[in-house]
Write a protein that holds these residues in place. Structure first.
Motif, short mmCIF file in Angstrom:
data_model
loop_
_atom_site.label_atom_id
_atom_site.label_comp_id
_atom_site.label_asym_id
_atom_site.label_seq_id
_atom_site.Cartn_x
_atom_site.Cartn_y
_atom_site.Cartn_z
N GLU A 131 0.84 -1.19 0.00
CA GLU A 131 0.00 0.00 0.00
C GLU A 131 0.88 1.25 0.00
O GLU A 131 2.02 1.22 0.47
CB GLU A 131 -0.92 0.03 1.23
N TYR A 132 0.29 2.33 -0.51
CA TYR A 132 1.00 3.60 -0.56
C TYR A 132 0.11 4.69 0.04
O TYR A 132 -1.12 4.58 0.01
CB TYR A 132 1.40 3.95 -1.99
N SER A 142 -3.62 15.75 8.28
CA SER A 142 -4.05 14.54 7.56
C SER A 142 -5.22 14.77 6.61
O SER A 142 -5.82 13.82 6.12
CB SER A 142 -4.41 13.42 8.55
N ALA A 143 -5.55 16.03 6.35
CA ALA A 143 -6.65 16.32 5.42
C ALA A 143 -6.29 15.82 4.03
O ALA A 143 -5.23 16.14 3.50
CB ALA A 143 -6.93 17.82 5.39
N GLY A 144 -7.20 15.04 3.43
CA GLY A 144 -6.98 14.54 2.08
C GLY A 144 -6.06 13.35 1.97
O GLY A 144 -5.83 12.84 0.86
N LEU A 145 -5.53 12.87 3.09
CA LEU A 145 -4.61 11.72 3.06
C LEU A 145 -5.37 10.43 2.80
O LEU A 145 -6.42 10.19 3.41
CB LEU A 145 -3.85 11.65 4.37
N ARG A 146 -4.85 9.59 1.88
CA ARG A 146 -5.49 8.32 1.56
C ARG A 146 -4.45 7.21 1.52
O ARG A 146 -3.29 7.44 1.15
CB ARG A 146 -6.16 8.38 0.18
N THR A 147 -4.86 6.01 1.90
CA THR A 147 -4.03 4.82 1.73
C THR A 147 -4.58 4.04 0.54
O THR A 147 -5.77 3.71 0.51
CB THR A 147 -4.05 3.95 2.99
N ARG A 152 -3.46 0.47 -7.58
CA ARG A 152 -4.29 1.63 -7.91
C ARG A 152 -3.55 2.96 -7.78
O ARG A 152 -4.14 4.02 -8.02
CB ARG A 152 -5.52 1.64 -7.01
N VAL A 153 -2.28 2.92 -7.41
CA VAL A 153 -1.54 4.16 -7.20
C VAL A 153 -1.42 4.99 -8.49
O VAL A 153 -1.67 6.20 -8.47
CB VAL A 153 -0.16 3.89 -6.58
N PRO A 154 -1.03 4.39 -9.64
CA PRO A 154 -0.93 5.23 -10.85
C PRO A 154 -2.23 5.94 -11.18
O PRO A 154 -2.24 7.11 -11.57
CB PRO A 154 -0.57 4.20 -11.94
N GLU A 155 -3.34 5.25 -11.00
CA GLU A 155 -4.65 5.86 -11.25
C GLU A 155 -4.92 6.98 -10.24
O GLU A 155 -5.45 8.04 -10.61
CB GLU A 155 -5.74 4.79 -11.14
N ALA A 156 -4.57 6.76 -8.97
CA ALA A 156 -4.83 7.76 -7.93
C ALA A 156 -4.02 9.02 -8.14
O ALA A 156 -4.50 10.13 -7.89
CB ALA A 156 -4.53 7.16 -6.55
N VAL A 157 -2.80 8.86 -8.62
CA VAL A 157 -1.95 10.02 -8.84
C VAL A 157 -2.33 10.70 -10.14
O VAL A 157 -2.50 11.92 -10.21
CB VAL A 157 -0.46 9.62 -8.85
N LEU A 163 -0.22 16.20 -5.66
CA LEU A 163 -0.25 15.02 -4.79
C LEU A 163 1.15 14.44 -4.62
O LEU A 163 1.97 14.45 -5.54
CB LEU A 163 -1.17 13.95 -5.37
N LEU A 164 1.39 13.93 -3.41
CA LEU A 164 2.64 13.23 -3.11
C LEU A 164 2.33 11.77 -2.81
O LEU A 164 1.25 11.45 -2.31
CB LEU A 164 3.32 13.86 -1.89
N VAL A 165 3.29 10.90 -3.10
CA VAL A 165 3.12 9.47 -2.87
C VAL A 165 4.29 8.95 -2.04
O VAL A 165 5.45 9.28 -2.31
CB VAL A 165 3.04 8.68 -4.19
N GLN A 166 3.98 8.14 -1.03
CA GLN A 166 4.99 7.50 -0.19
C GLN A 166 4.59 6.04 0.05
O GLN A 166 3.39 5.72 0.09
CB GLN A 166 5.07 8.19 1.18
N PRO A 167 5.55 5.14 0.22
CA PRO A 167 5.19 3.78 0.63
C PRO A 167 4.62 3.80 2.05
O PRO A 167 5.06 4.60 2.89
CB PRO A 167 6.52 3.03 0.58
N ARG A 168 3.64 2.97 2.30
CA ARG A 168 3.10 2.87 3.67
C ARG A 168 4.08 2.04 4.49
O ARG A 168 4.35 0.88 4.17
CB ARG A 168 1.73 2.21 3.65
N VAL A 169 4.64 2.67 5.53
CA VAL A 169 5.67 2.04 6.35
C VAL A 169 5.04 1.37 7.55
O VAL A 169 4.25 1.98 8.27
CB VAL A 169 6.71 3.08 6.81
#
Length: 277
Positions: A131-132, A142-147, A152-157, A163-169
């Motif tokens: 997950e990202y 955390s407004a607008g933050l999604r996991t 689905r990440v390419p579609e979400a971005v 928007l910024l993308v990070q791996p879920r740690v």
């Protein structure tokens, strides 16, 4: 007749509702303690630009996300720069004060930060994860933050530049280090990852403080309160989550009375230093 004591305009939104925190309680406490030494007036961030001429310095505290009053905030910054107003925090911060661009900058510079990209074509630069986290470049609280699942990440971005993308740690816990100017004050951690604001005192090691100070030095804010938020990664290392240099919530209610008193003393000293600069 000249004023006998320095006059400080204390900017806060006492009505702001934050998840898991009561901003107003913290500012009521701090204002009550600062009044022992300064003549203090509280104002909403929308009123700051119009009022700052009557004060020797402005302290920006729990004023909430500036996206809610962006025009007023920009007017305040412009007015303060025009007249050389002493502002605490100093308005030269390179971190949350300007949004989340710093996460990209620190990633590119090789700092210990959760890897961050802002373009779909750069997703391959991130570590593989199930997950990202996708969040707004100008987000706060955390407004607008999604996991988002990896597929689905390419579609979400998509083509969204904001928007910024990070791996879920999968971190063990989060920990925050609090500084007044460049002086370390205390650390708090959330032992349970699902309860971010259930904080307890944390005994920072030398290595922990070396980690936190790297970001304080990078940011070059000489006058201000900064909070370095980090997570303990699976390999035991700390990774930066956020560098809050605009109006960091201090969680003073998680400290005992001597620690709160020490923080207030440090803040008073810092404000005297600012007024003498």
């Amino acid at each position: 007749m000249p004023f006998a004591r320095p006059r400080i305009l204390y900017v806060t939104d006492l009505a702001y509702q934050a998840r898991g925190r009561r901003y107003c309680d913290e500012d009521i406490f701090l204002a009550s303690r600062l009044r022992d030494e300064f003549d203090l007036a509280l104002c909403h961030p929308r009123d700051a630009a119009a009022l700052l001429d009557a004060f020797d310095a402005v302290v920006v505290r729990n004023s909430g996300p500036v996206q809610r009053y962006k025009d007023a905030y920009d007017a305040f910054r412009e007015r303060a720069a025009e007249r050389g107003t002493r502002v605490y925090n100093q308005l030269t911060g390179r971190a949350d004060m300007l949004g989340k661009q710093y996460l990209l900058d620190l990633t590119a510079a090789g700092f210990p930060v959760i890897p961050t990209v802002d373009r779909a074509e750069d997703l391959h630069l991130l570590p593989a994860a199930d997950e990202y986290v996708v969040k707004p470049r100008l987000g706060a609280d955390s407004a607008g933050l999604r996991t988002v699942p990896a597929a689905r990440v390419p579609e979400a971005v998509g083509g969204a530049p904001d928007l910024l993308v990070q791996p879920r740690v999968d971190f063990a816990y989060e920990v925050s280090f609090y500084f007044v100017d460049h002086d370390y004050q205390y650390a708090l951690h959330a032992p349970h990852p699902d309860r971010r604001w259930r904080l307890e005192p944390y005994d920072a090691t030398v290595a922990d403080l070396d980690f936190a100070r790297r970001f304080i030095e990078w940011n070059r804010v000489d006058h201000g309160i900064q909070r370095v938020d980090a997570c303990r990664a699976p390999d035991g290392e700390l990774l930066l989550v956020e560098l809050e240099d605009l109006n960091p919530y201090l969680s003073l209610d998680a400290l005992d009375e001597p620690a709160r008193d020490a923080f207030v003393a440090a803040l008073r000293t810092a404000l005297r230093r600012l007024l003498a600069a």
